[in-house]
Scaffold this active site. Structure first.
Site, short mmCIF file in Angstrom:
data_model
loop_
_atom_site.label_atom_id
_atom_site.label_comp_id
_atom_site.label_asym_id
_atom_site.label_seq_id
_atom_site.Cartn_x
_atom_site.Cartn_y
_atom_site.Cartn_z
N GLU A 2 8.73 2.79 7.66
CA GLU A 2 8.94 3.98 6.84
C GLU A 2 10.34 4.57 6.95
O GLU A 2 10.82 5.24 6.03
CB GLU A 2 7.87 5.03 7.19
CG GLU A 2 6.50 4.49 6.82
CD GLU A 2 5.33 5.34 7.27
OE1 GLU A 2 4.97 6.25 6.53
OE2 GLU A 2 4.76 5.08 8.35
N GLY B 17 8.44 1.64 15.26
CA GLY B 17 8.00 1.25 13.91
C GLY B 17 9.11 1.38 12.89
O GLY B 17 9.93 2.30 12.94
N GLY C 71 0.83 -1.19 0.00
CA GLY C 71 0.00 0.00 0.00
C GLY C 71 0.87 1.25 0.00
O GLY C 71 0.60 2.20 -0.70
MO1 MOS Z 1 2.15 5.12 5.80
S1 MOS Z 1 2.36 6.47 4.29
O1 MOS Z 1 1.77 6.17 7.12
O2 MOS Z 1 0.80 4.21 5.39
#
Ligand code: MOS
Length: 699
Positions: free
Chosen positions: A652, A649, A235
């Site tokens: 990202e 996390g 995604g």
């Molecule tokens: Mo990520 S762009 O916060 O799904």
């Protein structure tokens, strides 16, 4: 209270669903066998701005196998106005951008639907469009906030005076283009409308936002919306909130009275499912001769659409990265006749750190100081923005560890290292991403056969979340991971936030720890928990993951061709729950960062207002040959403040800083600074990077 990590956490366990996936048995949304399913295909506007006068559907409806054409004349009225204007599908005849959905053709087969879509005759009243982002655009405005709710501008001290008085100054403008997320699996919805209820098999980053939005849009109670989303092929943010395909599929199912399958085509994915806004970013850094920053300004110009305001938080990262007595960060938007930008891997941090870390590298050059040393000298004690302590901040350790491993001491000045026809350079940039968590619920159940079921509305979009969560449950229950059945991706399960903002594991894992602990002391065989109070009581600390990106580039002295023979990412992100899936996340992010620097660009044709390179043949993405010796490692970091697992996390952070490391390495190799991504041969050649032809030595 931190959990004791046992046998499972930290083990490089294979994905639980890995065998199913490689055997093709794992079902993605479109693959569910739904009885009497009809097939839908979207029709998109071919103008960038105006109104639909009429759609002549006669020919399409007469074609074999066609069931219906959905458009604004026959679409149901949505129950209420949704915040995301992109979802107000077929509610008016306005066209806000080229590629916007204007119709859906529903037929007995996909082929029949595709054929009939070509037979639609749409008549428009065309208006002049404006699709070009400029820093001097007359309609620039200051949004009330930037995503998700940060102040748009911040000012400390007196920037202008301090910058003007600074002994060393850097004033540079950087540009990034639009980028498209391009998950491998397209946005897909299979909808089955049953009058007062709907079932969706949908590709998304969280069933929760889909339930909430669909319930609102169609006036249903949330428990009448069932969303199943077992396996998702990526995604990168574009499936974080429902996109128009969800609304379209439901309306189509209502219209034909049958279940409907709708997949967004790859080309349509360049229009109505989101992308990263292009940015123009001005960075001004003022420093003492020893490199101490006295003034920092980060001014950003970016776009949104006329249907929805999306204000990327590009300069927000600068507020916590480096301290100075005089600082300013600003964001200005212009609403253009373009598709709405949306979330894309590290929105804000990714483009923002490209510009900030590039400017830091440029300041290092001005000062004649090593760029790692410059960062060390400016390492803040406290979060410069909030004044809070960091729960942990190990960016310097990452820089030092990476320098050692990467052979940073072999770095020379621009043009000083040539091997055959290649100029060789090394570059570095810092990396960071927030480590937050959201409230979540979870259910844990002891089964009669000695296994444990753990259920919640989490999503595994290909990250390995299912596996890592099972590991967390296993260690909390103190049982082998084989005895845990982790079930997610279904709205039948307890509420949980989406996979977004790198908060998935932290949010869901916290609820799983709580549920599994409760189960161990419970009277019954099933418990349900909610972490709202725990999250609400989190300590007031600045919580972020950190990292350092190292890149080696080789630039062909004659052609300007850029190669990246090796790159290293060093991260400090607390507990790494599963080293195997974590490594994939880091490497994937770094690859996407290299791709952002060298390959990707969504090219908007201003005459027509569309992204012209709208398929994977023309939108270049780094391939295996583009990423050679790529490595990601992490430091042992114990952070008991972030959540019970001590895990930050990691979905990202891998993309953050990579592009700056690439362009800094190119500068180090050639002496040419590229400030407009992606790097192009002609930029290098025009700048005279490469020594004159004839200077090169044969390989
Ligand atoms: Mo990520 S762009 O916060 O799904």
């Amino acid at each position: 209270m931190a959990i004791a990590t046992g046998a499972a956490i930290g083990a490089p366990i294979d994905r639980l669903e890995g065998a199913e996936k490689v055997a093709g048995a794992a079902k993605y949304a479109y693959e569910y066998d739904v009885e009497r399913a009809a097939y839908a295909i979207g029709g998109c506007s071919t103008i960038a701005k105006g109104r639909i006068r009429a759609i002549d559907t006669d020919e399409a409806l007469a074609a074999e196998g066609v069931l219906a054409v959905l458009w604004h004349e026959n679409a149901p009225k949505l129950h209420e106005q949704l915040d995301d204007g992109e979802l107000m599908l077929f509610q008016s005849n306005r066209v806000a951008y080229r590629g916007q959905l204007v119709a859906v053709v529903i037929a007995e087969s996909l082929e029949a639907a595709q054929e009939a879509e070509r037979l639609l005759r749409v008549e428009y009243d065309v208006e002049d469009h404006d699709v070009e982002l400029r820093a001097d655009h007359p309609r620039l405005y200051k949004p009330e906030k930037v995503n998700p709710q940060f102040p748009t501008d911040t000012f400390d001290g007196v920037f202008d005076d301090a910058f003007a008085a600074a002994p060393v100054q850097v004033d540079r403008t950087y540009e990034t283009p639009a980028y498209h997320n391009n998950p491998l699996e397209p946005h897909t919805t299979v909808a089955s409308w049953q009058g007062d209820a709907v079932t969706l098999w949908d590709s998304n980053q969280g069933v929760q936002p889909v339930v909430e939005t669909v319930a609102k849009a169609f006036g249903l109670e949330q428990d009448r919306v069932r969303v199943i989303s077992q396996h998702v092929g990526g995604g990168f943010g574009s499936k974080g909130t429902p996109r128009p395909n969800v609304i379209a599929a439901i309306m189509a199912s209502q219209l034909v009275g049958r279940p409907v399958k709708l997949a967004v085509t790859r080309q349509q994915m360049f229009a109505y499912v989101g992308y990263r806004t292009p940015t123009i970013q001005r960075l001004r850094l003022g420093a003492e001769p020893d490199g101490t920053l006295v003034a920092i300004a980060h001014d950003v110009w970016e776009q949104t659409s006329t249907v929805r305001e999306f204000a990327e938080q590009t300069a927000v990262v600068t507020r916590m990265m480096y301290a100075a007595p005089h600082r300013r960060t600003t964001h200005r938007l212009v609403a253009l006749d373009v598709p709405t930008p949306s979330w894309m891997r590290a929105p804000g941090e990714c483009p923002g750190m490209y510009a900030l870390e590039s400017a830091i590298d440029e300041l290092a050059v001005e000062l004649g100081v090593d760029p790692i040393e410059l960062r060390v000298r400016n390492e803040p004690e406290l979060d410069p923005e909030s004044g809070q302590r960091f729960s942990s901040r190990n960016v310097v350790a990452c820089l030092r560890e990476g320098a050692e491993r990467f052979g940073w001491s072999e770095r020379r000045g621009p043009g000083e290292r040539q091997e055959g026809r290649w100029l060789v350079g090394l570059g570095v940039a810092a990396s960071t991403y927030p480590a937050r968590r959201r409230p979540s619920q979870a259910l844990a159940r002891a089964e009669a056969d000695g296994t444990f079921a753990v259920r919640l509305r989490a999503a595994d979009i290909g990250t390995g979340a299912r596996t890592a969560l099972a590991q967390i449950a296993a260690d909390t229950l103190e049982v082998p991971v084989e005895r845990v059945r982790l079930e997610l991706g279904d709205s039948e399960f307890p509420q949980a936030p989406l996979a977004g903002g790198s908060m998935g594991l932290a949010s869901w894992g916290s609820a799983i720890v709580k549920a599994c602990r409760a189960l161990r002391v419970a009277d019954g065989d099933e418990v349900r928990v909610d972490t709202s109070d725990d999250v609400g009581g989190d300590p007031p600390l600045a919580k972020h993951g950190f990292g350092a990106q190292f890149v080696e580039v080789r630039v062909d002295v004659d052609t300007g061709e850029v190669r990246i023979p090796r790159a290293l990412g060093v991260f400090a992100c607390g507990t790494i729950v599963n080293p195997k899936t974590a490594r994939s996340q880091f490497l994937g992010g770094m690859t996407m960062g290299i791709s952002m620097a060298l390959h990707e660009e969504s090219v908007l044709d201003a005459r027509f207002g569309d992204f012209v390179n709208h398929d994977l043949a023309q939108y270049e993405i780094a391939a295996h040959a583009d990423v050679r010796d790529l490595e990601a490692i992490w430091l042992a970091e114990d952070d008991p403040h972030v959540n019970p697992m001590g895990a930050k996390g990691i979905g990202e952070i891998g993309i953050v800083g990579t592009a700056a490391a690439v362009t800094s390495a190119i500068y180090n190799a050639t002496g040419v600074r590229i400030r407009k991504l992606p790097v192009r041969l002609e930029q290098l050649l025009a700048a005279g990077s490469a020594p004159p032809a004839g200077h090169s030595a044969p390989e």
